[in-house]
Design a protein around this motif. Structure first.
Motif, PDB file in Angstrom:
ATOM      1  N   LEU A  33       0.975   8.274  54.656  1.00 30.43           N
ATOM      2  CA  LEU A  33       1.603   9.250  53.759  1.00 30.43           C
ATOM      3  C   LEU A  33       2.772   8.623  53.007  1.00 30.43           C
ATOM      4  O   LEU A  33       3.009   8.939  51.832  1.00 30.43           O
ATOM      5  CB  LEU A  33       2.068  10.475  54.544  1.00 30.43           C
ATOM      6  CG  LEU A  33       0.967  11.300  55.222  1.00 30.43           C
ATOM      7  CD1 LEU A  33       1.570  12.571  55.822  1.00 30.43           C
ATOM      8  CD2 LEU A  33      -0.139  11.652  54.251  1.00 30.43           C
ATOM      9  N   ALA A  34       3.498   7.751  53.679  1.00 33.74           N
ATOM     10  CA  ALA A  34       4.617   7.070  53.016  1.00 33.74           C
ATOM     11  C   ALA A  34       4.096   6.209  51.865  1.00 33.74           C
ATOM     12  O   ALA A  34       4.627   6.240  50.752  1.00 33.74           O
ATOM     13  CB  ALA A  34       5.378   6.219  54.030  1.00 33.74           C
ATOM     14  N   THR A  54      -4.208  22.115  46.101  1.00 31.38           N
ATOM     15  CA  THR A  54      -3.231  21.171  46.654  1.00 31.38           C
ATOM     16  C   THR A  54      -4.004  20.040  47.316  1.00 31.38           C
ATOM     17  O   THR A  54      -4.700  20.270  48.322  1.00 31.38           O
ATOM     18  CB  THR A  54      -2.332  21.894  47.690  1.00 31.38           C
ATOM     19  OG1 THR A  54      -1.590  22.916  47.019  1.00 31.38           O
ATOM     20  CG2 THR A  54      -1.366  20.924  48.344  1.00 31.38           C
ATOM     21  N   LEU A  55      -3.902  18.836  46.755  1.00 30.02           N
ATOM     22  CA  LEU A  55      -4.610  17.710  47.364  1.00 30.02           C
ATOM     23  C   LEU A  55      -4.059  17.492  48.771  1.00 30.02           C
ATOM     24  O   LEU A  55      -2.866  17.272  48.954  1.00 30.02           O
ATOM     25  CB  LEU A  55      -4.403  16.439  46.522  1.00 30.02           C
ATOM     26  CG  LEU A  55      -5.200  15.232  47.033  1.00 30.02           C
ATOM     27  CD1 LEU A  55      -6.689  15.413  46.767  1.00 30.02           C
ATOM     28  CD2 LEU A  55      -4.717  13.945  46.387  1.00 30.02           C
ATOM     29  N   ASP A  56      -4.934  17.558  49.766  1.00 31.90           N
ATOM     30  CA  ASP A  56      -4.496  17.348  51.150  1.00 31.90           C
ATOM     31  C   ASP A  56      -4.587  15.859  51.453  1.00 31.90           C
ATOM     32  O   ASP A  56      -5.557  15.388  52.056  1.00 31.90           O
ATOM     33  CB  ASP A  56      -5.363  18.182  52.101  1.00 31.90           C
ATOM     34  CG  ASP A  56      -4.886  18.061  53.544  1.00 31.90           C
ATOM     35  OD1 ASP A  56      -3.840  17.412  53.800  1.00 31.90           O
ATOM     36  OD2 ASP A  56      -5.563  18.608  54.430  1.00 31.90           O
ATOM     37  N   ILE A  57      -3.581  15.148  51.031  1.00 30.68           N
ATOM     38  CA  ILE A  57      -3.588  13.688  51.165  1.00 30.68           C
ATOM     39  C   ILE A  57      -3.654  13.276  52.641  1.00 30.68           C
ATOM     40  O   ILE A  57      -4.246  12.248  52.990  1.00 30.68           O
ATOM     41  CB  ILE A  57      -2.345  13.092  50.458  1.00 30.68           C
ATOM     42  CG1 ILE A  57      -2.464  11.581  50.305  1.00 30.68           C
ATOM     43  CG2 ILE A  57      -1.049  13.446  51.178  1.00 30.68           C
ATOM     44  CD1 ILE A  57      -3.278  11.156  49.131  1.00 30.68           C
ATOM     45  N   SER A  58      -3.087  14.105  53.507  1.00 35.82           N
ATOM     46  CA  SER A  58      -3.111  13.808  54.944  1.00 35.82           C
ATOM     47  C   SER A  58      -4.531  13.795  55.498  1.00 35.82           C
ATOM     48  O   SER A  58      -4.787  13.184  56.549  1.00 35.82           O
ATOM     49  CB  SER A  58      -2.345  14.871  55.744  1.00 35.82           C
ATOM     50  OG  SER A  58      -1.176  15.260  55.103  1.00 35.82           O
ATOM     51  N   ALA A  59      -5.412  14.490  54.832  1.00 28.82           N
ATOM     52  CA  ALA A  59      -6.782  14.555  55.344  1.00 28.82           C
ATOM     53  C   ALA A  59      -7.384  13.160  55.462  1.00 28.82           C
ATOM     54  O   ALA A  59      -8.251  12.924  56.311  1.00 28.82           O
ATOM     55  CB  ALA A  59      -7.645  15.438  54.443  1.00 28.82           C
ATOM     56  N   ILE A  66      -5.685   6.084  47.220  1.00 23.49           N
ATOM     57  CA  ILE A  66      -6.026   4.710  47.623  1.00 23.49           C
ATOM     58  C   ILE A  66      -4.963   4.174  48.586  1.00 23.49           C
ATOM     59  O   ILE A  66      -5.283   3.547  49.600  1.00 23.49           O
ATOM     60  CB  ILE A  66      -6.177   3.809  46.378  1.00 23.49           C
ATOM     61  CG1 ILE A  66      -7.289   4.344  45.463  1.00 23.49           C
ATOM     62  CG2 ILE A  66      -6.448   2.365  46.787  1.00 23.49           C
ATOM     63  CD1 ILE A  66      -8.617   4.567  46.130  1.00 23.49           C
ATOM     64  N   ALA A  67      -3.690   4.474  48.280  1.00 20.84           N
ATOM     65  CA  ALA A  67      -2.607   4.000  49.154  1.00 20.84           C
ATOM     66  C   ALA A  67      -2.725   4.604  50.550  1.00 20.84           C
ATOM     67  O   ALA A  67      -2.355   3.968  51.548  1.00 20.84           O
ATOM     68  CB  ALA A  67      -1.251   4.331  48.536  1.00 20.84           C
ATOM     69  N   ALA A  68      -3.242   5.804  50.638  1.00 22.03           N
ATOM     70  CA  ALA A  68      -3.372   6.469  51.934  1.00 22.03           C
ATOM     71  C   ALA A  68      -4.603   6.020  52.703  1.00 22.03           C
ATOM     72  O   ALA A  68      -4.777   6.405  53.857  1.00 22.03           O
ATOM     73  CB  ALA A  68      -3.404   7.987  51.738  1.00 22.03           C
ATOM     74  N   GLY A  69      -5.466   5.224  52.052  1.00 21.83           N
ATOM     75  CA  GLY A  69      -6.611   4.693  52.774  1.00 21.83           C
ATOM     76  C   GLY A  69      -7.973   5.226  52.371  1.00 21.83           C
ATOM     77  O   GLY A  69      -8.964   4.967  53.060  1.00 21.83           O
ATOM     78  N   ARG A 105      -4.516  -2.502  41.430  1.00 23.92           N
ATOM     79  CA  ARG A 105      -3.243  -3.018  41.950  1.00 23.92           C
ATOM     80  C   ARG A 105      -2.882  -2.363  43.292  1.00 23.92           C
ATOM     81  O   ARG A 105      -2.464  -3.041  44.225  1.00 23.92           O
ATOM     82  CB  ARG A 105      -2.122  -2.781  40.930  1.00 23.92           C
ATOM     83  CG  ARG A 105      -2.123  -3.817  39.800  1.00 23.92           C
ATOM     84  CD  ARG A 105      -0.945  -3.625  38.843  1.00 23.92           C
ATOM     85  NE  ARG A 105      -1.114  -2.461  37.990  1.00 23.92           N
ATOM     86  CZ  ARG A 105      -1.828  -2.447  36.851  1.00 23.92           C
ATOM     87  NH1 ARG A 105      -2.427  -3.538  36.418  1.00 23.92           N
ATOM     88  NH2 ARG A 105      -1.942  -1.336  36.147  1.00 23.92           N
ATOM     89  N   VAL A 106      -3.054  -1.062  43.381  1.00 27.95           N
ATOM     90  CA  VAL A 106      -2.733  -0.379  44.641  1.00 27.95           C
ATOM     91  C   VAL A 106      -3.723  -0.795  45.737  1.00 27.95           C
ATOM     92  O   VAL A 106      -3.328  -1.017  46.888  1.00 27.95           O
ATOM     93  CB  VAL A 106      -2.696   1.160  44.464  1.00 27.95           C
ATOM     94  CG1 VAL A 106      -2.493   1.846  45.808  1.00 27.95           C
ATOM     95  CG2 VAL A 106      -1.584   1.557  43.494  1.00 27.95           C
ATOM     96  N   ALA A 107      -4.973  -0.925  45.375  1.00 29.65           N
ATOM     97  CA  ALA A 107      -5.980  -1.334  46.366  1.00 29.65           C
ATOM     98  C   ALA A 107      -5.604  -2.694  46.957  1.00 29.65           C
ATOM     99  O   ALA A 107      -5.629  -2.884  48.182  1.00 29.65           O
ATOM    100  CB  ALA A 107      -7.375  -1.385  45.726  1.00 29.65           C
ATOM    101  N   ARG A 108      -5.216  -3.621  46.109  1.00 23.36           N
ATOM    102  CA  ARG A 108      -4.835  -4.942  46.619  1.00 23.36           C
ATOM    103  C   ARG A 108      -3.584  -4.858  47.493  1.00 23.36           C
ATOM    104  O   ARG A 108      -3.467  -5.567  48.493  1.00 23.36           O
ATOM    105  CB  ARG A 108      -4.660  -5.925  45.464  1.00 23.36           C
ATOM    106  CG  ARG A 108      -6.023  -6.366  44.883  1.00 23.36           C
ATOM    107  CD  ARG A 108      -5.899  -7.521  43.905  1.00 23.36           C
ATOM    108  NE  ARG A 108      -5.227  -7.129  42.685  1.00 23.36           N
ATOM    109  CZ  ARG A 108      -5.837  -6.704  41.570  1.00 23.36           C
ATOM    110  NH1 ARG A 108      -7.154  -6.611  41.531  1.00 23.36           N
ATOM    111  NH2 ARG A 108      -5.144  -6.387  40.507  1.00 23.36           N
TER     112      ARG A 108
END
Lengths: 275, 275, 275, 275
Positions: free
Chosen positions: C221-222, D187-192, D226-229, D266-269
Motif C-alpha cells: 500500500l505504501a 473506490t478502487l480497493d487497492i488492498s485487494a 502495479i506498485a501494489a503487485g 517505469r513502475v514495473a521495473r
C-alpha cells in the motif's frame, strides 16, 4: 477501531431490566413513547417561543433546538450560543416543555448544563472522547447520537465512556448511517433498535429527520421506529421550514407534526405502548 | 452504472395510481397487507406440506420455498430443482396457498413458470439483464428483490427491464443492503419503502429475514415495514429451524410466525390497512 | 452534512501552485517524498529513543508517536500525556528528527504545540469543529487525517476550518475509509490522492498502516501511494510489535521499515521524485 | 451470503506457487505485467481495427471490447453481438493481439468461446452462478471481475465455482467497490491486490477505468496497481472518447495510453517486473 474490551455498565448483562431515564418530569424508556421536537437551530425569540407553545399544545413534552451548531462549512451559521440557550429556557419556563440542546466542547457544555434539561452529543462528536468524558461528569441526562458511520459496538462504547465517567443517564439516538444510497441523506438503521435493546438496557430514540433528509419521508420512518420498539422520536420542525437557516428541507411544519402525533399514537398503541 | 435514461413504465409519472398486482386469488398493492412465508429451501415433501398447511391455517396466503438456490459456495446444497417445484405445487393444490419460488436462468425459469404462481428474481440476479429480459416475456407475476448493493434507481431500472420486455406485473422486494455494520446480515433500508412509493406505482414488500440474519429481530423489522407503508412481507419459516439446510438462524418457527401475524395485523390496522 | 459553501482557501482555484509546507527542516509537498514513522503510542523512554535513533539512521525525517490516545474503550490505555511529549522532544533533540503527535482537545493542543513540530488531528476528530478552530489559531503545521467515513468534500471543508481560522500549513492524510469489506481494517482510498491533488493545493500523505490493519500489507500500500502521487507516508513501527500497547498487528518492525524505505525510494524515482 | 465452506481449488493452500495463466501467446501471472486495452463497446469495424493496430504498435498484447453489454437501462445500446465478435477476431488476425470480451449468458458464452481468446465475466454477473458453472465448462481462460459490492471471500468463491466446474484458468480483476464516496465512480480497493495474492495463487489485474470513472485519474491508479503487485491492467481507450457510445468520460485516448505505457514500465521495473 477494534473493540478491545466490551462495554460493561451499559450492557444488559450488567443491568437486565430496561433503564428508565428521567428528564425533568418526562421519563424515557418506560411504557410511554416520548417525542422530542423543535427547530434544527435556535434562530430567534419568536421562533423558539412559537415552537415551545406549539409543542406543549400537541403533547410533545421535550423541545429541541441547537444553540451551538457543528456545521460542515466554517462560513455557515454557527448558532446563537448562550443567547439561544436562554431562549430555550424561557420556552421551558413559559410552556412547561423540557429542553435538549447540543454541546460541542467543555465550554459550551458548561452553558448547556446551566440552561437545559438534557445535553445532546451530536453524531460528529460521538468519538470525541474528551467531550464524552466531560459529559460523564455532569448531572444532566445525555442524548447520545450514533456517529453516522459508527458501528453499534462503537456507539455503545461511546455510551460506556459517559457511564464510566459517572453519568448513567444516557438515551441513545439512532439517526441514520452513511451508505452508498443517495436518495436519502442517510440510511435509517431500523435494525439498530432491536439490536441495541438486546445488548443494552438504555432507552433508544430515533431521529427520522436527519436520516430522511426530506420531510415527506419523516412520518413513515417515525411510525416504523415506534413499531420496531423505539422509546421515542426526535423530529425537526420549524414554524416556517422554507425560511429555516438550516435543515429546512427535512423539517416538518406544525400541521404535519400534529398529524404525525396522531399516527405515532396509533402505532404505539398497536405495539402495547402509549404516547 | 450511471442511469442514462430514467425509468418510464414503472414510474409513477407514467401511472399515477398504485398498481394492484394479482397473484392467483391474492392481490398485492391493495388495502390488504400480504404475507408470504415458508422455508428458504425446499428440502422434503413433509417439510413443504407441513409448511403449506400451516400457512393456510394462520392466514398466510402465499408459500415461498427455493428449488433453485444460488449459493455462495459451489459445495453447498443447490436445491431440489423440478422435484422441489412439484412439491410446492402439491402444497398449493392441497391447501390453496399461492406459490412463489426463484428462477436463476432461462431453463429454471421455464420450470418455475410451469409450476409456480409467481417468479422470484433474487438479489444476486437483480442485474442479470438476460434473466430480466426473459422474465419480462413470461405471463407470471415477478417478485423482484433489490440487489444487496443496488441503488433505488438501479432497482427500478431492473424493474423497467422486466416491464419493457412485456411483463408489467412486478412486485418489488427490499431485503437489506450491504453496509459496514455487521451485527445484522444486511441493513434493512426501511426508507426505501416511502422513497419507492413516491417514485413508482409498484407494490413493495420487505424481507426482514435476510436483512436481520437472526430470527429474534425479524418481528420488529416486520412491524416496522408495515408501519412504513409496505404492501407485504416475505418471512422465512421452517418447521424446525435448527435442522434447516440453509438460513436456519434467521428462520422463524411456526409459533413465532403465528405471533408475528397478530403483531402485523395490529400495526396494519394502526396505519389504516388490513391483513 | 451537505456542503453549503465550497472550500475556498484550500482550493486549487485559490492557489494554483502546489503548496510546500515546512515542518522544521523538512518540507512536505515538494519533490521529495517524506516518510513519517514511529510507534502508535509513546510507551517508554527507551521505546521512543530507540525509535528516534533508528528513524534518523534510515532516513526517516519525522517521528510519530501518540501521547494522547483516543481509544474506543474507556478502559484502554489512554496515553502518557505530557510525559510522552517530553520523550518525543528528547528524541528530536538527540537525533534531529521532527516530531508529530496528536491533540485531542484545547488542553492537549497547548501541550502539543509546546513540545512537538506538527499537530496531528485524528480521524475521529476530523469533524470536531471546535478543535479545528483551535488548531487554526496555532503556529504549528497540522497533519489532518481524513475521517474514516468522511467524503473528500467534508475532509477539504475540515481543512478549510483550519485555514479560515488562520493556519494555512495543512498536510492532508488519507488513512482508509469504512466500507463493507472486512479483510482490511479500512479500505485505503487510493483514488483520493489524484482527486485531492486536483481539487486542492495542499500536500497529501497516506497512512497504509491504519488502512491495512495488518503489517504484511503495509509495504504494497505504501508503494501504491507513492506511485499514485502521494507526497509522503505515515507508517506505524515498533521496536517490538508483539509487545506494543496498541496497534501491534499493523506495526512494522525496524527491519521491515528499512526494506520499505528502499522500495519507496525506487518507486519514487520511477515517478520522478526522490526520498 | 455467509461462506459455508471455504474456497479450495483457488486457495494458495491448495497451490502454493503463483499460477501463470496463458492466453494465447500472452501469460498472466509471470514476471511481465500485462496490459489489456480497448474500447468499452465494439461500435464499428473502423473503431476496432484502429484500436487493434494501435495496441499492437504500443505493446499492448490484449485487446478488449464489449459485444454484449449489460446496461443499467433497457433503452441503452446493448452491443453488436456476434458481428462485434467477428470484428474483434479480425483485429486479432491482422494485428496479433489477443482478444477478451464479455459473455452474459450461455448463448453469448458459446459465441465468445468461438471468437475470442478469453471470456470476461462482468461485475454484475459475479454471483450469476449458472453463468459461472457454464464458464467452468469451457476451454478458454476467464477474466473474472469482482462484483462491485462483493467481499474478497465472495469473489474467491465465485472463482471456486469456475474452478470446481473444470476450468482452472482464471484471472481475477479488481474494478472498484461501491462506497459512500461519490467523487469516483467506485473506490478502487487497492488492498485487494496483496490480500488476494496472499489467499490465492491466481493472477490479479486491476481496472482503474471503471473505478475512477474519469480518465484523468486512470494513470495514477494504474501506477498504484502495479506498485501494489498487480499482474496487469485493463484500461478503457477509444480512438475518440468524446464520441464513445458508452464510458467515454473514463476512456483514455491513444496518446494518453501511450504515455501510460511508459509510466507503467517505469513502475514495473521499480518493483522488479517488466512489461
Amino acid at each position: 477501531m477494534s473493540v478491545r474490551k466490551p462495554y460493561r455498565l451499559v450492557s444488559r448483562d450488567f443491568h437486565p431490566e430496561d433503564s428508565v431515564i428521567p428528564v425533568g418530569h418526562v421519563a424515557f424508556g418506560g411504557n410511554k413513547v416520548v417525542v422530542i421536537s423543535g427547530p434544527c437551530a435556535v434562530e430567534s425569540r419568536e421562533q423558539v417561543l412559537t415552537s415551545g407553545e406549539f409543542m406543549a399544545r400537541v403533547g410533545v413534552p421535550v423541545l429541541r433546538g441547537g444553540a451551538y451548531k457543528p456545521r460542515t462549512s466554517p462560513y455557515s451559521f454557527q448558532g446563537m450560543g448562550v443567547d439561544g440557550l436562554k431562549l430555550l429556557a424561557e420556552a421551558r419556563d413559559r410552556f412547561g416543555v423540557m429542553v435538549v440542546t447540543e454541546a460541542v466542547d467543555r465550554e459550551s457544555l458548561d452553558h448547556v448544563v446551566e440552561w437545559a434539561d438534557m445535553v445532546q452529543i451530536g453524531a460528529r462528536n460521538m468519538q470525541n472522547y474528551e467531550l464524552l468524558k466531560a459529559v460523564g461528569q455532569v448531572k444532566k441526562p445525555v442524548l447520545l447520537k450514533r456517529g453516522f458511520a459508527a458501528t453499534i459496538d462503537e456507539w455503545l462504547m461511546a455510551a460506556e465512556y459517559v457511564a464510566a465517567n459517572g453519568n448513567p443517564n444516557i438515551i441513545l439516538c439512532e439517526r441514520g448511517i452513511r451508505t452508498y444510497e443517495t436518495k436519502t441523506r442517510n440510511t435509517l438503521d431500523i435494525s439498530a433498535i432491536p439490536v441495541v435493546k438486546q445488548l443494552s438496557h438504555l432507552p433508544v430514540v430515533i431521529d427520522p429527520s436527519h436520516a430522511a433528509g426530506t420531510w415527506q419521508w419523516v412520518a413513515p420512518l417515525a411510525r416504523a421506529g415506534i413499531a420496531a420498539g423505539a422509546d421515542g422520536l426526535i423530529i425537526e420542525t420549524h414554524p416556517n421550514p422554507a425560511e429555516a437557516l438550516s435543515d429546512g428541507p427535512q423539517s416538518l411544519n406544525f400541521r404535519h407534526l400534529e398529524e404525525l402525533m396522531g399516527d405515532v399514537a396509533r402505532v404505539a398503541r398497536a405495539v402495547g405502548r402509549d404516547v
